[in-house]
Motif scaffolding. Structure first.
Motif, PDB file in Angstrom:
ATOM      1  N   ASP A  47       0.797  -1.227   0.000  1.00  8.41           N
ATOM      2  CA  ASP A  47       0.000   0.000   0.000  1.00  8.41           C
ATOM      3  C   ASP A  47       0.828   1.274   0.000  1.00  8.41           C
ATOM      4  OD1 ASP A  47      -2.409  -1.459   0.112  1.00  8.41           O
ATOM      5  OD2 ASP A  47      -2.191  -1.701   2.281  1.00  8.41           O
ATOM      6  N   LYS A  48       2.035   1.217   0.569  1.00  9.69           N
ATOM      7  CA  LYS A  48       2.744   2.475   0.828  1.00  9.69           C
ATOM      8  C   LYS A  48       4.137   2.579   0.226  1.00  9.69           C
ATOM      9  CE  LYS A  48       0.280   3.178   5.190  1.00  9.69           C
ATOM     10  NZ  LYS A  48       0.378   3.296   6.657  1.00  9.69           N
ATOM     11  N   PHE A  49       4.651   1.497  -0.381  1.00  9.14           N
ATOM     12  CA  PHE A  49       6.038   1.539  -0.874  1.00  9.14           C
ATOM     13  C   PHE A  49       6.046   2.163  -2.270  1.00  9.14           C
ATOM     14  CE2 PHE A  49      10.160  -0.255  -2.213  1.00  9.14           C
ATOM     15  CZ  PHE A  49      10.912   0.108  -1.109  1.00  9.14           C
ATOM     16  N   SER A  50       5.883   3.477  -2.301  1.00  9.54           N
ATOM     17  CA  SER A  50       5.677   4.157  -3.587  1.00  9.54           C
ATOM     18  C   SER A  50       6.499   5.432  -3.668  1.00  9.54           C
ATOM     19  CB  SER A  50       4.194   4.513  -3.765  1.00  9.54           C
ATOM     20  OG  SER A  50       3.384   3.368  -3.679  1.00  9.54           O
ATOM     21  N   ASP A  51       6.760   5.841  -4.910  1.00  8.88           N
ATOM     22  CA  ASP A  51       7.261   7.181  -5.207  1.00  8.88           C
ATOM     23  C   ASP A  51       6.197   7.885  -6.041  1.00  8.88           C
ATOM     24  OD1 ASP A  51       9.670   7.176  -3.858  1.00  8.88           O
ATOM     25  OD2 ASP A  51      10.801   6.356  -5.540  1.00  8.88           O
ATOM     26  N   TRP A  52       6.345   9.197  -6.179  1.00  6.14           N
ATOM     27  CA  TRP A  52       5.358   9.984  -6.917  1.00  6.14           C
ATOM     28  C   TRP A  52       5.866  10.269  -8.320  1.00  6.14           C
ATOM     29  CZ3 TRP A  52       0.689  10.499  -4.799  1.00  6.14           C
ATOM     30  CH2 TRP A  52       0.575  10.292  -3.421  1.00  6.14           C
ATOM     31  N   MET A  53       5.060   9.907  -9.314  1.00  9.37           N
ATOM     32  CA  MET A  53       5.463  10.127 -10.702  1.00  9.37           C
ATOM     33  C   MET A  53       4.446  11.034 -11.386  1.00  9.37           C
ATOM     34  SD  MET A  53       4.509   6.653 -12.789  1.00  9.37           S
ATOM     35  CE  MET A  53       2.803   6.218 -13.136  1.00  9.37           C
ATOM     36  N   CYS A  54       4.907  11.752 -12.401  1.00  6.72           N
ATOM     37  CA  CYS A  54       4.000  12.572 -13.202  1.00  6.72           C
ATOM     38  C   CYS A  54       4.311  12.335 -14.680  1.00  6.72           C
ATOM     39  CB  CYS A  54       4.100  14.040 -12.829  1.00  6.72           C
ATOM     40  SG  CYS A  54       5.757  14.669 -12.574  1.00  6.72           S
ATOM     41  N   ARG A  55       3.281  12.358 -15.491  1.00  8.75           N
ATOM     42  CA  ARG A  55       3.394  11.984 -16.899  1.00  8.75           C
ATOM     43  C   ARG A  55       3.103  13.173 -17.810  1.00  8.75           C
ATOM     44  NH1 ARG A  55       2.516   6.771 -18.866  1.00  8.75           N
ATOM     45  NH2 ARG A  55       1.565   6.247 -16.860  1.00  8.75           N
ATOM     46  N   GLU A  85       0.668  15.951 -15.835  1.00 10.94           N
ATOM     47  CA  GLU A  85      -0.455  15.591 -14.972  1.00 10.94           C
ATOM     48  C   GLU A  85       0.006  15.572 -13.517  1.00 10.94           C
ATOM     49  OE1 GLU A  85      -2.042  11.719 -15.664  1.00 10.94           O
ATOM     50  OE2 GLU A  85      -0.123  10.700 -15.460  1.00 10.94           O
ATOM     51  N   ALA A  86      -0.945  15.667 -12.604  1.00  7.87           N
ATOM     52  CA  ALA A  86      -0.624  15.703 -11.176  1.00  7.87           C
ATOM     53  C   ALA A  86       0.097  14.431 -10.756  1.00  7.87           C
ATOM     54  CB  ALA A  86      -1.905  15.875 -10.369  1.00  7.87           C
ATOM     55  N   PRO A  87       1.002  14.514  -9.778  1.00  5.54           N
ATOM     56  CA  PRO A  87       1.750  13.326  -9.341  1.00  5.54           C
ATOM     57  C   PRO A  87       0.830  12.201  -8.871  1.00  5.54           C
ATOM     58  CG  PRO A  87       2.733  15.314  -8.436  1.00  5.54           C
ATOM     59  CD  PRO A  87       1.445  15.729  -9.071  1.00  5.54           C
ATOM     60  N   LYS A  88       1.181  10.981  -9.268  1.00  6.86           N
ATOM     61  CA  LYS A  88       0.456   9.785  -8.841  1.00  6.86           C
ATOM     62  C   LYS A  88       1.429   8.820  -8.174  1.00  6.86           C
ATOM     63  CE  LYS A  88      -3.131   9.883 -12.444  1.00  6.86           C
ATOM     64  NZ  LYS A  88      -3.712   9.150 -13.605  1.00  6.86           N
ATOM     65  N   ALA A  89       0.918   8.045  -7.214  1.00  6.74           N
ATOM     66  CA  ALA A  89       1.755   7.074  -6.514  1.00  6.74           C
ATOM     67  C   ALA A  89       2.052   5.893  -7.426  1.00  6.74           C
ATOM     68  CB  ALA A  89       1.061   6.605  -5.244  1.00  6.74           C
ATOM     69  N   PHE A  90       3.314   5.470  -7.445  1.00  8.01           N
ATOM     70  CA  PHE A  90       3.739   4.319  -8.241  1.00  8.01           C
ATOM     71  C   PHE A  90       4.460   3.348  -7.314  1.00  8.01           C
ATOM     72  CE2 PHE A  90       7.269   2.265 -10.590  1.00  8.01           C
ATOM     73  CZ  PHE A  90       6.528   1.514 -11.488  1.00  8.01           C
ATOM     74  N   LEU A 116       9.552  -9.521  -5.868  1.00  7.68           N
ATOM     75  CA  LEU A 116      10.969  -9.536  -5.507  1.00  7.68           C
ATOM     76  C   LEU A 116      11.112  -8.581  -4.331  1.00  7.68           C
ATOM     77  CD1 LEU A 116      12.674  -9.359  -9.023  1.00  7.68           C
ATOM     78  CD2 LEU A 116      12.370 -11.359  -7.571  1.00  7.68           C
ATOM     79  N   ARG A 117      11.794  -9.013  -3.281  1.00 10.08           N
ATOM     80  CA  ARG A 117      11.815  -8.227  -2.041  1.00 10.08           C
ATOM     81  C   ARG A 117      12.407  -6.830  -2.282  1.00 10.08           C
ATOM     82  NH1 ARG A 117      16.684 -11.541   1.074  1.00 10.08           N
ATOM     83  NH2 ARG A 117      18.381 -10.753  -0.229  1.00 10.08           N
ATOM     84  N   PRO A 118      11.798  -5.814  -1.679  1.00  8.62           N
ATOM     85  CA  PRO A 118      12.348  -4.459  -1.783  1.00  8.62           C
ATOM     86  C   PRO A 118      13.368  -4.157  -0.685  1.00  8.62           C
ATOM     87  CG  PRO A 118      10.226  -4.383  -0.709  1.00  8.62           C
ATOM     88  CD  PRO A 118      10.482  -5.840  -1.027  1.00  8.62           C
ATOM     89  N   GLU A 119      13.501  -5.068   0.284  1.00  2.00           N
ATOM     90  CA  GLU A 119      14.455  -4.933   1.387  1.00  2.00           C
ATOM     91  C   GLU A 119      14.674  -6.317   1.982  1.00  2.00           C
ATOM     92  OE1 GLU A 119      12.239  -2.380   4.067  1.00  2.00           O
ATOM     93  OE2 GLU A 119      11.322  -4.114   5.024  1.00  2.00           O
ATOM     94  N   THR A 120      15.697  -6.447   2.813  1.00  5.24           N
ATOM     95  CA  THR A 120      15.994  -7.761   3.405  1.00  5.24           C
ATOM     96  C   THR A 120      15.376  -7.926   4.790  1.00  5.24           C
ATOM     97  OG1 THR A 120      18.047  -7.054   4.474  1.00  5.24           O
ATOM     98  CG2 THR A 120      18.211  -7.791   2.184  1.00  5.24           C
ATOM     99  N   ALA A 121      14.702  -6.895   5.298  1.00  5.55           N
ATOM    100  CA  ALA A 121      14.279  -6.887   6.696  1.00  5.55           C
ATOM    101  C   ALA A 121      13.195  -7.910   7.019  1.00  5.55           C
ATOM    102  CB  ALA A 121      13.788  -5.486   7.075  1.00  5.55           C
ATOM    103  N   GLN A 122      12.218  -8.111   6.110  1.00 11.06           N
ATOM    104  CA  GLN A 122      11.055  -8.924   6.463  1.00 11.06           C
ATOM    105  C   GLN A 122      11.433 -10.362   6.824  1.00 11.06           C
ATOM    106  OE1 GLN A 122       8.191  -7.384   7.045  1.00 11.06           O
ATOM    107  NE2 GLN A 122       9.335  -5.552   6.425  1.00 11.06           N
ATOM    108  N   SER A 156      18.285  -6.709  -3.244  1.00 10.88           N
ATOM    109  CA  SER A 156      16.917  -6.219  -3.176  1.00 10.88           C
ATOM    110  C   SER A 156      16.591  -5.548  -4.505  1.00 10.88           C
ATOM    111  CB  SER A 156      16.747  -5.235  -2.018  1.00 10.88           C
ATOM    112  OG  SER A 156      16.940  -5.878  -0.781  1.00 10.88           O
ATOM    113  N   PHE A 157      15.297  -5.305  -4.720  1.00 16.21           N
ATOM    114  CA  PHE A 157      14.842  -4.845  -6.036  1.00 16.21           C
ATOM    115  C   PHE A 157      13.803  -3.743  -5.879  1.00 16.21           C
ATOM    116  CE2 PHE A 157      16.089  -9.221  -6.024  1.00 16.21           C
ATOM    117  CZ  PHE A 157      16.881  -9.374  -7.154  1.00 16.21           C
ATOM    118  N   ARG A 158      13.973  -2.669  -6.651  1.00 14.63           N
ATOM    119  CA  ARG A 158      12.990  -1.586  -6.663  1.00 14.63           C
ATOM    120  C   ARG A 158      12.854  -1.075  -8.097  1.00 14.63           C
ATOM    121  NH1 ARG A 158      14.649   1.597  -0.999  1.00 14.63           N
ATOM    122  NH2 ARG A 158      14.564  -0.285   0.295  1.00 14.63           N
ATOM    123  N   ASN A 159      11.632  -1.025  -8.568  1.00  8.60           N
ATOM    124  CA  ASN A 159      11.364  -0.637  -9.955  1.00  8.60           C
ATOM    125  C   ASN A 159      11.348   0.883 -10.057  1.00  8.60           C
ATOM    126  OD1 ASN A 159      10.823  -0.914 -12.648  1.00  8.60           O
ATOM    127  ND2 ASN A 159       8.674  -1.438 -12.387  1.00  8.60           N
TER     128      ASN A 159
END
Length: 664
Positions: free
Chosen positions: A92-100, A199-204, A222-228, A255-258
């Motif tokens: 739900d929350k692991f996002s950055d804000w993108m605009c197109r 366009e206005a920023p959207k969560a990605f 693919l895990r975004p961190e090793t903590a879990q 770890s992997f982040r798109n």
């Protein structure tokens, strides 16, 4: 060359990122992945020196943290089921804000776009005010700098606007998506090339989604961190540690982040190496038994209040003072901040280019007690390389609640204590007729309510005669009265204290640290700016020794073979360069690889077994037996001795051709 002379030499020639990248790619420290096919943004391959350097950094990390702090290392899978990351909040929350750009389809990361546009405008303001080109573009050489300055629109801004821009840049990491959108409208920020509105920023969401198994029904990432993986193995780790706390686990892995817009080489990539620590401790006691060892470590801090005032001027104080004043929340958090700084300095980070920035209120997770980022200054600006957070009990609590498994510490009390707690009693025989197949879900939900939730529901039941709540997997609201449930406070005598530990989490981005060290260690010799040097500390240098026969004469081969054998026996990484070029050129190209020592074998070596040892940065040379030279290398590389200490028993060496050799 004295230490002071070396420092002056390292700053005499202006840093040039293009020269550094030319060396790194030319010597195959790293290169774009799939280069033959045009490459893929944000993916890189490490070559031989890059692999060796990374391995040495990781080895030092293990020794500095896992061995010295007696941590429990785990290696967990990179594939992670959806439910785990849904529970942790990443879905739900692991996002950055993108605009197109709706016309071109081009995508921008909103915070980076705002940052880059405002910085460019400030540079244009400097150009309009007649500030020197060197101040406008510090990271470019003269020719390139002129080209860039011409591309910047020289427009003088009002002092008020300049102040506003600088305040925004100081707070750029703390803005939400809607706030970034407001900044884009306020400052008329669009596509920096075409000028078109975005366009206005959207969560990605940054996680790579996949399916586990052939049916495709088990969704995963693919895990975004090793903590879990460390949190989910908490009970096993606690048992392994004889049920004692505090203790720490550690994990090193990919770890992997798109990333929306990968840029800046190794600083923002889609696949990267992380090293993370989870230190589990009593929420009522966040002291650290070894804090006294680091309390006098001086650091540069950028606390929340300074940033909110629109400033980036750091406060320098000891970690002891920072904890005592509560600027840093507790001793254990402060202890790890100090240990992080010591680790970074040991692998080549420039102390003057390191600071610890506190997360602002709107930047910090709701459950975190405090969080500081270890940032390193590069030609790209200040880069977050390490995060150090007090995550409270969030992770263990949410996973426990979801799985209905206790993730707690049970501590036998010296003296029994009376404890008043909220408790819930269920009339289970009524659940089946009322809830049918949903009865187990409703029961599990109620039995897993926290003390705060029980208190709230108890008050609701008292005031309304019923409680209303929602249950995962059950349609609509669930309602029940006091025939079904009793919620009240009760006082009991307890002999065992049960608590969910809090977690202090230092998290390291190894690739970012490595690139920052590349920049901090790179310089050019003032007498010949084409001769680049990477001044890695010997401990982490990819190779420690360059073995150089003076010529290809066959009589030197046996000595070279014998010294190679000695170096292998001592487990000291080395390379032999018996090519036909001059010694000066051989040393110069290995200075680019960061090799700290050179051992020259000449015709005197055949007679008496002596060889010459050269130090990379100062180019000083000493002479002695092969055994004594290797001993000096070992003392300096692995035991922390200085050049002077390590070579005090060796004779200074000066030859008539020395100056000529070094400048060839």
């Amino acid at each position: 060359m004295s230490v002071e002379d070396i420092k002056k030499a390292r700053t005499a020639v202006e840093f040039n990122r293009e020269n550094l990248e030319s060396v790194l790619r030319g010597r195959f420290f790293y290169a774009p992945a799939f280069d033959l096919y045009g490459g893929v943004s944000g993916l890189y391959d490490y070559g031989p020196p890059g692999c060796a350097f990374q391995a040495n950094v990781v080895d030092q990390w293990r020794k500095h943290f896992i061995l010295e702090e007696d941590m429990l290392e785990v290696d967990c899978t990179m594939l992670t089921p959806y439910e785990v990351l849904k529970t942790s909040g990443h879905v739900d929350k692991f996002s950055d804000w993108m605009c197109r750009d709706l016309k071109t389809g081009e995508i921008f990361r909103a915070d980076h776009l705002v940052e880059e546009v405002l910085e460019a405008r400030l540079k244009g303001d400097k150009a309009a005010r007649g500030i020197s080109e060197a101040d406008v573009e510090e990271d470019a050489d003269k020719k390139k700098r002129k080209k860039k300055v011409k591309q910047i629109k020289a427009v003088k801004l009002s002092d008020h606007v300049v102040k506003e821009y600088n305040e925004v840049l100081a707070k750029i990491d703390g803005y939400s998506g809607p706030e970034l959108g407001e900044l884009m409208v306020k400052y008329n920020i669009g596509n920096p090339v075409t000028g078109e509105a975005l366009e206005a920023p959207k969560a990605f969401n940054l996680m790579f989604e996949t399916a586990i198994g052939p049916s495709g029904q088990l969704k995963g990432y693919l895990r975004p961190e090793t903590a879990q993986g460390q949190f989910l193995n908490f009970n096993k780790l606690l048992e392994f540690n004889n049920s004692k706390t505090p203790f720490a686990s550690a994990s090193i892995g990919k770890s992997f982040r798109n990333e929306i817009s990968p840029r800046a080489g190794l600083l923002r990539v889609r696949e990267f190496l992380m090293a993370e620590i989870e230190h589990f401790l009593d929420p009522e006691d966040k002291s650290h038994p070894r804090f006294h060892e680091v309390k006098d470590v001086k650091l540069s801090f950028l606390p929340r209040e300074v940033q909110e005032a629109g400033s980036t001027e750091p406060i320098v104080k000891t970690i002891g003072e920072a904890v005592e004043s509560k600027m840093v929340d507790n001793e254990t958090l402060g202890y790890f901040i100090a240990r992080i700084s010591q680790f970074l300095l040991s692998i080549g980070v420039d102390e003057t280019k390191m600071r610890f920035r506190q997360h602002m209120a709107n930047e910090m997770a709701h459950y975190a007690a405090d969080c500081w980022d270890g940032e390193l200054l590069t030609s790209y600006g200040w880069i977050e390389c390490v995060g150090c957070a007090d995550r409270s009990a969030y992770d263990l609590t949410v996973h426990s609640k979801k799985t209905k498994q206790k993730l707690v510490v049970r501590q036998k009390l010296d003296e029994p204590v009376e404890v008043t707690k909220w408790e819930i009693d269920l009339t289970k025989k009524l659940f089946g007729p009322k809830f049918r197949k949903d009865a187990p879900k409703v029961e599990a939900h109620l039995l897993n309510l926290s003390q705060e939730e029980l208190a709230s529901k108890g008050e609701e039941l008292k005031n309304n005669g019923k409680i209303v709540f929602k249950v995962d997997g059950v349609e609509g609201d669930v309602e029940m009265d006091d025939k079904f449930v009793t919620i009240e406070q009760r006082t009991k005598t307890e002999h065992v204290r049960e608590f969910t530990p809090n977690v202090i989490e230092p998290s390291f981005g190894i690739g970012r640290i490595i690139y920052s060290v590349f920049e901090h260690c790179f310089w050019s010799r003032p007498e010949d700016t084409a001769r680049a040097v990477l001044s890695f500390p010997p401990l982490v240098a990819p190779s420690k020794v360059l073995l150089v026969p003076l010529s290809n004469h066959k009589d030197l081969a046996p000595v070279t073979a014998e010294i190679s054998k000695l170096l292998r026996r001592e487990k000291i990484p080395f390379k032999v360069d018996d090519s036909g070029v001059s010694i000066g050129k051989r040393y110069a190209r290995n200075d680019e690889l960061g090799t700290p020592f050179g051992v020259t074998i000449d015709f005197e070596s055949i007679k008496d077994g002596s060889v010459t040892l050269r130090e990379r940065d100062s180019t000083k040379q000493v002479r002695g037996s092969a055994a004594d030279i290797i001993k000096a290398i070992r003392e300096i590389t692995y035991n922390g001795a200085s050049w002077e200490e390590g070579t005090k028993g060796l004779a200074p060496f000066v030859s008539q051709s020395e100056t000529e050799t070094e400048t060839e």
